[in-house]
Write a protein that holds these residues in place. Structure first.
Motif, PDB file in Angstrom:
ATOM      1  N   GLU A 100       0.841  -1.189   0.000  1.00 58.60           N
ATOM      2  CA  GLU A 100       0.000   0.000   0.000  1.00 58.60           C
ATOM      3  C   GLU A 100       0.882   1.245   0.000  1.00 58.60           C
ATOM      4  N   VAL A 101       0.678   2.086  -1.011  1.00 61.56           N
ATOM      5  CA  VAL A 101       1.369   3.367  -1.107  1.00 61.56           C
ATOM      6  C   VAL A 101       0.297   4.419  -1.354  1.00 61.56           C
ATOM      7  N   THR A 102       0.109   5.294  -0.370  1.00 54.02           N
ATOM      8  CA  THR A 102      -0.897   6.341  -0.504  1.00 54.02           C
ATOM      9  C   THR A 102      -0.268   7.692  -0.819  1.00 54.02           C
ATOM     10  N   THR A 103       0.958   7.886  -0.386  1.00 52.97           N
ATOM     11  CA  THR A 103       1.691   9.116  -0.677  1.00 52.97           C
ATOM     12  C   THR A 103       3.097   8.725  -1.090  1.00 52.97           C
ATOM     13  N   ARG A 104       3.488   9.099  -2.290  1.00 50.68           N
ATOM     14  CA  ARG A 104       4.810   8.755  -2.815  1.00 50.68           C
ATOM     15  C   ARG A 104       5.898   9.591  -2.154  1.00 50.68           C
ATOM     16  N   LEU A 105       7.041   8.976  -1.932  1.00 50.74           N
ATOM     17  CA  LEU A 105       8.198   9.712  -1.434  1.00 50.74           C
ATOM     18  C   LEU A 105       8.668  10.675  -2.521  1.00 50.74           C
ATOM     19  N   PRO A 106       9.255  11.808  -2.125  1.00 50.29           N
ATOM     20  CA  PRO A 106       9.743  12.763  -3.127  1.00 50.29           C
ATOM     21  C   PRO A 106      10.703  12.088  -4.103  1.00 50.29           C
ATOM     22  N   GLY A 107      10.583  12.467  -5.376  1.00 51.79           N
ATOM     23  CA  GLY A 107      11.450  11.921  -6.404  1.00 51.79           C
ATOM     24  C   GLY A 107      10.971  10.611  -6.992  1.00 51.79           C
ATOM     25  N   ARG A 108       9.909  10.037  -6.448  1.00 50.28           N
ATOM     26  CA  ARG A 108       9.426   8.744  -6.942  1.00 50.28           C
ATOM     27  C   ARG A 108       8.339   8.878  -7.993  1.00 50.28           C
ATOM     28  N   ILE A 109       7.975  10.099  -8.289  1.00 46.53           N
ATOM     29  CA  ILE A 109       6.965  10.322  -9.324  1.00 46.53           C
ATOM     30  C   ILE A 109       7.420  11.455 -10.229  1.00 46.53           C
ATOM     31  N   ASP A 110       6.824  11.559 -11.378  1.00 48.63           N
ATOM     32  CA  ASP A 110       7.102  12.650 -12.300  1.00 48.63           C
ATOM     33  C   ASP A 110       6.586  13.935 -11.665  1.00 48.63           C
ATOM     34  N   ALA A 125      -7.919  11.276  -1.473  1.00 48.20           N
ATOM     35  CA  ALA A 125      -7.195  12.549  -1.531  1.00 48.20           C
ATOM     36  C   ALA A 125      -8.119  13.702  -1.132  1.00 48.20           C
ATOM     37  N   LEU A 126      -9.355  13.679  -1.612  1.00 47.06           N
ATOM     38  CA  LEU A 126     -10.311  14.730  -1.258  1.00 47.06           C
ATOM     39  C   LEU A 126     -10.631  14.717   0.235  1.00 47.06           C
ATOM     40  N   LYS A 127     -10.723  13.543   0.830  1.00 47.44           N
ATOM     41  CA  LYS A 127     -10.964  13.452   2.274  1.00 47.44           C
ATOM     42  C   LYS A 127      -9.803  14.065   3.053  1.00 47.44           C
ATOM     43  N   ARG A 128      -8.560  13.731   2.631  1.00 48.60           N
ATOM     44  CA  ARG A 128      -7.387  14.285   3.320  1.00 48.60           C
ATOM     45  C   ARG A 128      -7.329  15.801   3.179  1.00 48.60           C
ATOM     46  N   VAL A 129      -7.595  16.307   1.986  1.00 47.98           N
ATOM     47  CA  VAL A 129      -7.517  17.747   1.766  1.00 47.98           C
ATOM     48  C   VAL A 129      -8.646  18.474   2.498  1.00 47.98           C
ATOM     49  N   ALA A 130      -9.810  17.856   2.624  1.00 51.47           N
ATOM     50  CA  ALA A 130     -10.913  18.480   3.362  1.00 51.47           C
ATOM     51  C   ALA A 130     -10.542  18.674   4.830  1.00 51.47           C
ATOM     52  N   VAL A 131      -9.910  17.663   5.428  1.00 51.96           N
ATOM     53  CA  VAL A 131      -9.460  17.775   6.826  1.00 51.96           C
ATOM     54  C   VAL A 131      -8.413  18.882   6.948  1.00 51.96           C
ATOM     55  N   VAL A 150      -8.855  26.820  -5.054  1.00 47.72           N
ATOM     56  CA  VAL A 150      -7.435  27.076  -5.315  1.00 47.72           C
ATOM     57  C   VAL A 150      -6.586  26.374  -4.267  1.00 47.72           C
ATOM     58  N   TRP A 151      -7.002  26.478  -2.993  1.00 47.10           N
ATOM     59  CA  TRP A 151      -6.260  25.855  -1.896  1.00 47.10           C
ATOM     60  C   TRP A 151      -6.278  24.332  -2.048  1.00 47.10           C
ATOM     61  N   TYR A 152      -7.437  23.766  -2.353  1.00 45.25           N
ATOM     62  CA  TYR A 152      -7.559  22.318  -2.553  1.00 45.25           C
ATOM     63  C   TYR A 152      -6.608  21.856  -3.660  1.00 45.25           C
ATOM     64  N   ALA A 153      -6.640  22.547  -4.796  1.00 45.09           N
ATOM     65  CA  ALA A 153      -5.803  22.150  -5.930  1.00 45.09           C
ATOM     66  C   ALA A 153      -4.328  22.199  -5.568  1.00 45.09           C
ATOM     67  N   ALA A 154      -3.900  23.282  -4.913  1.00 46.31           N
ATOM     68  CA  ALA A 154      -2.489  23.406  -4.524  1.00 46.31           C
ATOM     69  C   ALA A 154      -2.097  22.296  -3.547  1.00 46.31           C
ATOM     70  N   TYR A 155      -2.967  21.984  -2.614  1.00 43.83           N
ATOM     71  CA  TYR A 155      -2.681  20.939  -1.628  1.00 43.83           C
ATOM     72  C   TYR A 155      -2.562  19.572  -2.302  1.00 43.83           C
ATOM     73  N   MET A 156      -3.515  19.263  -3.175  1.00 41.39           N
ATOM     74  CA  MET A 156      -3.529  17.940  -3.804  1.00 41.39           C
ATOM     75  C   MET A 156      -2.313  17.728  -4.707  1.00 41.39           C
ATOM     76  N   VAL A 157      -1.915  18.762  -5.435  1.00 43.29           N
ATOM     77  CA  VAL A 157      -0.728  18.638  -6.281  1.00 43.29           C
ATOM     78  C   VAL A 157       0.519  18.508  -5.412  1.00 43.29           C
ATOM     79  N   ALA A 158       0.644  19.324  -4.370  1.00 49.59           N
ATOM     80  CA  ALA A 158       1.802  19.250  -3.480  1.00 49.59           C
ATOM     81  C   ALA A 158       1.884  17.882  -2.808  1.00 49.59           C
ATOM     82  N   LEU A 165       3.329  21.048   1.957  1.00 55.78           N
ATOM     83  CA  LEU A 165       1.893  21.241   1.862  1.00 55.78           C
ATOM     84  C   LEU A 165       1.507  22.646   2.295  1.00 55.78           C
ATOM     85  N   PRO A 166       0.516  23.252   1.646  1.00 54.85           N
ATOM     86  CA  PRO A 166       0.039  24.560   2.088  1.00 54.85           C
ATOM     87  C   PRO A 166      -0.529  24.459   3.493  1.00 54.85           C
TER      88      PRO A 166
END
Length: 167
Positions: A100-110, A125-131, A150-158, A165-166
């Motif tokens: 199970e990988v829910t959040t990739r380590l830095p450098g492991r994704i494009d 992802a939406l549940k995590r960003v809502a919290v 805008v905040w949701y989008a920035a958080y989800m991409v980060a 994270l913002p």
């Protein structure tokens, strides 16, 4: 046959005359999933003999047989990314580890790409960003944030890129 999971840049091939390796000689090949319980349940429902979910308590114990020392039943207590597994074998005897990988380590994704491989990935992802956004609003006087998209989008991409994270 070539299999490419939705949203994945990687594929795996199955068939005859693809390799000189003996059937059953591949051990502990990782198959990364975003929800270990859902993936395990889906495989079991399709008749695959698969272990219960477990997590290693000692480095490398995920590679040891079921019941070995250093492995504990159930998913990682904190549901830490990279921390929960299930094991199964194909009819040739090759063994696989679901991880199970829910959040990739830095450098492991494009770092220029953001995608969600499934509705469940996006939902989680939406549940995590809502919290996180509720905490953001509380820190800023509890006022409604008109710029929440805008905040949701920035958080989800980060989050997907492993960036800061913002707040």
């Amino acid at each position: 046959m070539q299999f490419t999971p939705p949203g994945s840049p990687a594929s795996i091939q199955f068939g005859t005359d693809i390799t000189s390796a003996a059937p059953g000689s591949a051990e502990s090949m990782y198959l990364v999933v975003s929800d270990i319980d859902a993936a395990r349940d889906e495989l079991a429902a399709k008749g695959v003999e698969i272990s219960e979910t477990f997590h290693p308590e000692a480095p490398g114990s995920q590679f040891q047989p079921t019941g070995s020392e250093g492995r504990a039943d159930g998913a990682d207590r904190e549901r830490a990314s990279y921390g929960s597994f299930a094991r199964f074998s194909d009819p040739d005897g090759n063994s696989y580890l679901l991880q199970e990988v829910t959040t990739r380590l830095p450098g492991r994704i494009d770092s220029t790409a953001t995608s969600y491989a499934s509705v469940n990935d996006l939902l989680e992802a939406l549940k995590r960003v809502a919290v996180a956004h509720s905490e953001h609003e509380a820190r800023n006087g509890g006022e409604y944030d008109n710029e929440w998209p805008v905040w949701y989008a920035a958080y989800m991409v980060a989050e997907q890129h492993g960036s800061e994270l913002p707040r």
